[in-house]
Scaffold this motif. Sequence first.
Motif, PDB file in Angstrom:
ATOM      1  N   MET A 164       1.276  -0.804 -12.356  1.00  0.00           N
ATOM      2  CA  MET A 164       0.571  -2.079 -12.317  1.00  0.00           C
ATOM      3  C   MET A 164      -0.104  -2.272 -10.964  1.00  0.00           C
ATOM      4  O   MET A 164       0.264  -1.652  -9.965  1.00  0.00           O
ATOM      5  CB  MET A 164       1.531  -3.252 -12.562  1.00  0.00           C
ATOM      6  CG  MET A 164       2.287  -3.206 -13.869  1.00  0.00           C
ATOM      7  SD  MET A 164       3.343  -4.648 -14.146  1.00  0.00           S
ATOM      8  CE  MET A 164       2.098  -5.883 -14.526  1.00  0.00           C
ATOM      9  N   VAL A 221       6.781  -0.853 -12.327  1.00  0.00           N
ATOM     10  CA  VAL A 221       7.691  -1.866 -12.863  1.00  0.00           C
ATOM     11  C   VAL A 221       8.544  -1.206 -13.944  1.00  0.00           C
ATOM     12  O   VAL A 221       8.019  -0.571 -14.865  1.00  0.00           O
ATOM     13  CB  VAL A 221       6.916  -3.066 -13.444  1.00  0.00           C
ATOM     14  CG1 VAL A 221       7.861  -4.043 -14.131  1.00  0.00           C
ATOM     15  CG2 VAL A 221       6.141  -3.773 -12.336  1.00  0.00           C
ATOM     16  N   VAL A 227       8.459  -6.597  -9.294  1.00  0.00           N
ATOM     17  CA  VAL A 227       7.265  -7.342  -8.891  1.00  0.00           C
ATOM     18  C   VAL A 227       7.510  -8.042  -7.555  1.00  0.00           C
ATOM     19  O   VAL A 227       6.684  -7.998  -6.640  1.00  0.00           O
ATOM     20  CB  VAL A 227       6.875  -8.371  -9.970  1.00  0.00           C
ATOM     21  CG1 VAL A 227       5.703  -9.227  -9.496  1.00  0.00           C
ATOM     22  CG2 VAL A 227       6.510  -7.666 -11.272  1.00  0.00           C
ATOM     23  N   ALA A 229       5.505 -14.499 -12.926  1.00  0.00           N
ATOM     24  CA  ALA A 229       5.900 -13.476 -13.886  1.00  0.00           C
ATOM     25  C   ALA A 229       7.273 -13.781 -14.469  1.00  0.00           C
ATOM     26  O   ALA A 229       7.490 -13.666 -15.679  1.00  0.00           O
ATOM     27  CB  ALA A 229       5.889 -12.099 -13.224  1.00  0.00           C
ATOM     28  N   VAL A 263      -1.970 -10.590 -14.317  1.00  0.00           N
ATOM     29  CA  VAL A 263      -0.885  -9.607 -14.298  1.00  0.00           C
ATOM     30  C   VAL A 263       0.459 -10.305 -14.493  1.00  0.00           C
ATOM     31  O   VAL A 263       1.329  -9.818 -15.234  1.00  0.00           O
ATOM     32  CB  VAL A 263      -0.908  -8.813 -12.977  1.00  0.00           C
ATOM     33  CG1 VAL A 263       0.352  -7.984 -12.821  1.00  0.00           C
ATOM     34  CG2 VAL A 263      -2.130  -7.904 -12.922  1.00  0.00           C
ATOM     35  N   ALA A 264       0.644 -11.461 -13.844  1.00  0.00           N
ATOM     36  CA  ALA A 264       1.911 -12.184 -13.970  1.00  0.00           C
ATOM     37  C   ALA A 264       2.132 -12.681 -15.390  1.00  0.00           C
ATOM     38  O   ALA A 264       3.214 -12.518 -15.970  1.00  0.00           O
ATOM     39  CB  ALA A 264       1.936 -13.348 -12.987  1.00  0.00           C
ATOM     40  N   ILE A 288       2.738  -9.771 -18.074  1.00  0.00           N
ATOM     41  CA  ILE A 288       3.765  -8.753 -17.818  1.00  0.00           C
ATOM     42  C   ILE A 288       4.575  -8.433 -19.077  1.00  0.00           C
ATOM     43  O   ILE A 288       4.966  -7.287 -19.294  1.00  0.00           O
ATOM     44  CB  ILE A 288       4.700  -9.197 -16.668  1.00  0.00           C
ATOM     45  CG1 ILE A 288       5.650  -8.053 -16.304  1.00  0.00           C
ATOM     46  CG2 ILE A 288       5.450 -10.468 -17.018  1.00  0.00           C
ATOM     47  CD1 ILE A 288       6.467  -8.313 -15.050  1.00  0.00           C
ATOM     48  N   GLN A 289       4.797  -9.425 -19.938  1.00  0.00           N
ATOM     49  CA  GLN A 289       5.557  -9.150 -21.160  1.00  0.00           C
ATOM     50  C   GLN A 289       4.803  -8.189 -22.070  1.00  0.00           C
ATOM     51  O   GLN A 289       5.392  -7.269 -22.647  1.00  0.00           O
ATOM     52  CB  GLN A 289       5.871 -10.448 -21.902  1.00  0.00           C
ATOM     53  CG  GLN A 289       6.766 -10.229 -23.111  1.00  0.00           C
ATOM     54  CD  GLN A 289       7.466 -11.487 -23.558  1.00  0.00           C
ATOM     55  OE1 GLN A 289       7.233 -12.559 -23.035  1.00  0.00           O
ATOM     56  NE2 GLN A 289       8.336 -11.372 -24.547  1.00  0.00           N
TER      57      GLN A 289
END
Length: 356
Positions: free
Chosen positions: A82, A95, A145, A163, A274-275, A278-279
């Motif tokens: 990431m 991650v 993260v 996140a 990105v936050a 993330i899932q």
Amino acid sequence: MEVVLRGSSPGTATAGIMLLTRARQLGLPLSVGVIRDPADELHIPGPVALYAPVLASCGVGREHGHGAFVVVPGPPGVPVLMTATPHGVGGWFEVTRTGEGCHPATRAYVRMCNDPRVPSRKIGKDFRRVLTALGMSTEPAVLDVLFGAQVAPLTRLSLALRAGRSLSGGRGQPITRYITGWLVEDRDPLPHEFDRDAFLEQADARDLQWILNGLSPVLRDAAEEWVDMALKLAREDDGRDLELLYRVVEMASHLVQLPPHSILPPLGAAEDSVAVGIQAALNAEGAGDASEQLVHTFQFLGGRYVSDASHWHDVVCEPPPDPEDSVGRWQWFCGQVRQGRKDADALWPIIVDPPQ
């Protein structure tokens, strides 16, 4: 009207996609060919997640991502690569998706949670309580993260909070509730580089007390006990898990210097994407290849690969890094895609209004 491009990088397909898309929008009959065998395109595998408007507009990673957030799936046991830097120009970090952690501090946390010693497990439990109070998920991916994102320390904290709350669905307490909002001493924050011996010397000399003094009374006593226990265990283990303590103290050394009634730095578009995504990145499993997706989009729009042509336009390309350098390859891939868009922008006026 026919245009033939020549080049050996993903930028060639990108330039073709941009030209075909613009021609369709204007209703122009344009045919685009590329002098290259599509089987020669490099393999650019996932799992990867990043904010890349050009890649997203070319159809790469859109089935898992949203907006300009791109997710390319990959094998479930492989960490997600990431970056919170726009367009993937740098700032890459890993991650975990297996619960073991990628960053050394995350792995230290996982070891403490599974340690047969009660004091060690208590450190992990207390840390999870803090995450829960902040409304964050306690998954090791969130800690990767928090500790590994290549952004400024307080922005990294904002990113991890966003996140972690995205994964848990919670809100929690604002983190600035746990600091006094003034400084007892005017000190520099701890450096990002972890030096075990120097950190232990600072702890022995009580040179970290100013950080604890900046915490609010609701947290300070518990934090002092947590630090003392973590130091004791680290000495028993020859400093094995000391980096977890260092990363927490390093973050706190920045946090306690915030002025009264302040907030954490707001996230930019790339960081927020990105936050929030993330899932989707953690759940994207399967065979993914960004280069293959780029070729499919080019061909779907009517582009074709040819073996030769009497006239062509060269697209700027650079040689790729070593195949073992996954970060370098992805950074190269993102850079070549952006260069392809620039080449298409420069070529478009020549196509619609050729020189006489």
